[in-house]
Design a protein around this motif. Sequence first.
Motif, short mmCIF file in Angstrom:
data_model
loop_
_atom_site.label_atom_id
_atom_site.label_comp_id
_atom_site.label_asym_id
_atom_site.label_seq_id
_atom_site.Cartn_x
_atom_site.Cartn_y
_atom_site.Cartn_z
N GLU A 215 -9.37 0.01 -21.27
CA GLU A 215 -8.74 -0.21 -19.96
C GLU A 215 -7.62 0.78 -19.67
O GLU A 215 -7.51 1.30 -18.55
CB GLU A 215 -8.21 -1.65 -19.94
CG GLU A 215 -7.56 -2.08 -18.67
CD GLU A 215 -7.06 -3.50 -18.78
OE1 GLU A 215 -5.84 -3.68 -18.89
OE2 GLU A 215 -7.92 -4.41 -18.79
N ILE A 219 -7.48 3.40 -16.38
CA ILE A 219 -6.41 3.43 -15.38
C ILE A 219 -5.75 4.81 -15.34
O ILE A 219 -5.45 5.34 -14.26
CB ILE A 219 -5.37 2.33 -15.70
CG1 ILE A 219 -6.01 0.95 -15.56
CG2 ILE A 219 -4.15 2.46 -14.79
CD1 ILE A 219 -5.13 -0.19 -16.04
N GLU A 220 -5.53 5.40 -16.52
CA GLU A 220 -4.91 6.73 -16.59
C GLU A 220 -5.75 7.77 -15.87
O GLU A 220 -5.25 8.55 -15.05
CB GLU A 220 -4.72 7.13 -18.04
CG GLU A 220 -4.25 8.55 -18.26
CD GLU A 220 -4.47 9.02 -19.68
OE1 GLU A 220 -5.18 10.03 -19.86
OE2 GLU A 220 -3.97 8.38 -20.61
N GLY A 223 -5.99 7.23 -12.09
CA GLY A 223 -4.73 7.55 -11.43
C GLY A 223 -4.49 9.03 -11.25
O GLY A 223 -3.68 9.44 -10.41
N GLU A 227 -7.43 10.46 -4.43
CA GLU A 227 -7.85 9.12 -4.02
C GLU A 227 -9.28 9.10 -3.48
O GLU A 227 -10.04 8.17 -3.75
CB GLU A 227 -6.89 8.56 -2.97
CG GLU A 227 -5.54 8.15 -3.57
CD GLU A 227 -4.67 7.43 -2.56
OE1 GLU A 227 -4.93 7.56 -1.34
OE2 GLU A 227 -3.74 6.73 -3.00
N LEU A 246 -10.41 -2.28 -10.83
CA LEU A 246 -9.52 -2.45 -9.69
C LEU A 246 -8.59 -3.64 -9.87
O LEU A 246 -7.44 -3.64 -9.39
CB LEU A 246 -10.32 -2.61 -8.40
CG LEU A 246 -10.93 -1.33 -7.83
CD1 LEU A 246 -11.91 -1.66 -6.71
CD2 LEU A 246 -9.83 -0.40 -7.32
N GLU A 248 -6.99 -4.45 -12.33
CA GLU A 248 -5.86 -4.09 -13.17
C GLU A 248 -4.84 -3.23 -12.43
O GLU A 248 -3.78 -2.92 -12.97
CB GLU A 248 -6.34 -3.34 -14.42
CG GLU A 248 -7.31 -4.13 -15.29
CD GLU A 248 -6.70 -5.43 -15.80
OE1 GLU A 248 -5.48 -5.43 -16.08
OE2 GLU A 248 -7.43 -6.43 -15.89
N LEU A 249 -5.16 -2.82 -11.21
CA LEU A 249 -4.26 -1.96 -10.45
C LEU A 249 -3.31 -2.78 -9.59
O LEU A 249 -3.61 -3.93 -9.23
CB LEU A 249 -5.08 -1.02 -9.55
CG LEU A 249 -6.07 -0.08 -10.23
CD1 LEU A 249 -6.77 0.77 -9.17
CD2 LEU A 249 -5.40 0.80 -11.26
N ASP A 253 -2.45 -0.26 -4.45
CA ASP A 253 -3.40 0.79 -4.86
C ASP A 253 -4.83 0.29 -4.75
O ASP A 253 -5.73 1.03 -4.31
CB ASP A 253 -3.11 1.22 -6.30
CG ASP A 253 -1.76 1.90 -6.44
OD1 ASP A 253 -1.21 2.33 -5.40
OD2 ASP A 253 -1.25 1.98 -7.57
N LYS A 254 -5.05 -0.95 -5.16
CA LYS A 254 -6.40 -1.53 -5.10
C LYS A 254 -6.91 -1.56 -3.66
O LYS A 254 -8.05 -1.15 -3.39
CB LYS A 254 -6.37 -2.95 -5.68
CG LYS A 254 -7.69 -3.69 -5.60
CD LYS A 254 -7.62 -5.02 -6.32
CE LYS A 254 -6.70 -5.98 -5.64
NZ LYS A 254 -6.67 -7.31 -6.31
#
Length: 442
Positions: A215, A219-220, A223, A227, A246, A248-249, A253-254
């Motif tokens: 995970e 995310i890293e 990011g 976009e 998504l 976890e964002l 941002d999601k």
Amino acid sequence: MAASVRVFVSHLSGVAVFDPNGDRVGRVRDVVAMLRVGARPPRVLGLVVEVVSRRVIFLPMTRVTGVESGQVVTTGVVNMRRFEQRPTETLVLGELLDRRVRLVATGDEVTVLDVSITQLHARREWEIDKVFVRRGKGGALRRKGETLTVEWSAVSGFSLEEHGQGAASLLATFEQLRPADLASVLHHLSPKRRAEVAAALDDDRLADVLEELPEDDQIEILGKLKEERAADVLEAMDPDDAADLLSELPEEDKERLLTLMQPGDAADVRRLLAYEERTAGGLMTTEPIVLRPDATVADALARVRNPDLSPALAAQVYVCRPPDETPTGKYLGTVHFQRLLRDPPFTLVGSITDTDLRPLPPDTPLPAVTSYLATYNMVAAPVVDAGGSLLGAVTVDDVLDHLLPDDWRETELHQGALGMSAMEETDASGGTNEPGEARDGK
């Protein structure tokens, strides 16, 4: 071993490693070297080897007794501690390939395509001796794209950190890797190199790899993408995996990424995000094989042959009234792949549908989903709403993802499961090396 042995590191990628008895230890994933002051060639310290359960270990070159015939042979003494790169160490495949350096003699900029390692005369030590490069725009009399092999001392610039390093040569080396194996390679790269490799992958390949990464890595990487491209990659992912990522964002941002996605893809992901994570609705994929009852067995088999489907999704088809996109019309039942093989191609799937097996409501908790699959020996199960419409299917691989520990992608199986609990590099006298000795006293 003959002193003249020379191997280009790209040829070592994925090569099997065997002990003296012919038992396979794992596969080579990279080469560890230590850059030295001035023009002295780097010393090769060892190999990064992937063993069972995607654990990567360090194999010192002093333990290597042969590099020939497409395989590496070791002394049979292997330290099973997980490899951790030290600040003074360089991963040859991960960090040197695609670097832009300069020819000392002319100052021309060149790109590193490969490097070769050779064993020193009458010793068990290895070093990098040659560099295979492609000339850039420099050199008025040279045509762009010319390749040449030069001595290590003939190039400069390896000691400098490079920004915007490419990844074409590295990706060519790992082109045949499965997504899970490439994910393991990415996980062990530096964040800088990981971002560069991710940027060089096409959307579909990156989506497949992201689904296999821990995970934090997901995310890293997401990011660091622009976009618009992040939204494209999310569209290429399975909807359930995209929803997991998504979720976890941060909410802002999601929502921004969902807005950038194609409306149809975003709608699937939004539906999944509406369910609790550890329920049938939160676990399901919204893209099972859906057929109308008047479709034939031949139609069903054609859909099952889709190479983009996972084995679990291809194991059965779901028969529904129109519309045949989830959420569908009335769910009628399932037809297992084996049944499709037993009936003539012209048979209507509506006539061979299994209607006895109850579907799962979307709020079914994970333990009940697990029991359902185990009780009926299923690899996938239909998820149907209160109105009788098929919402999606839960597959056994998604269930396993949530049954295993959260960090299962980063940790190996228990030592006992590997059968290697006694392999902490025990020497002939029964002693065990301390962690500081793992690089042969380096």
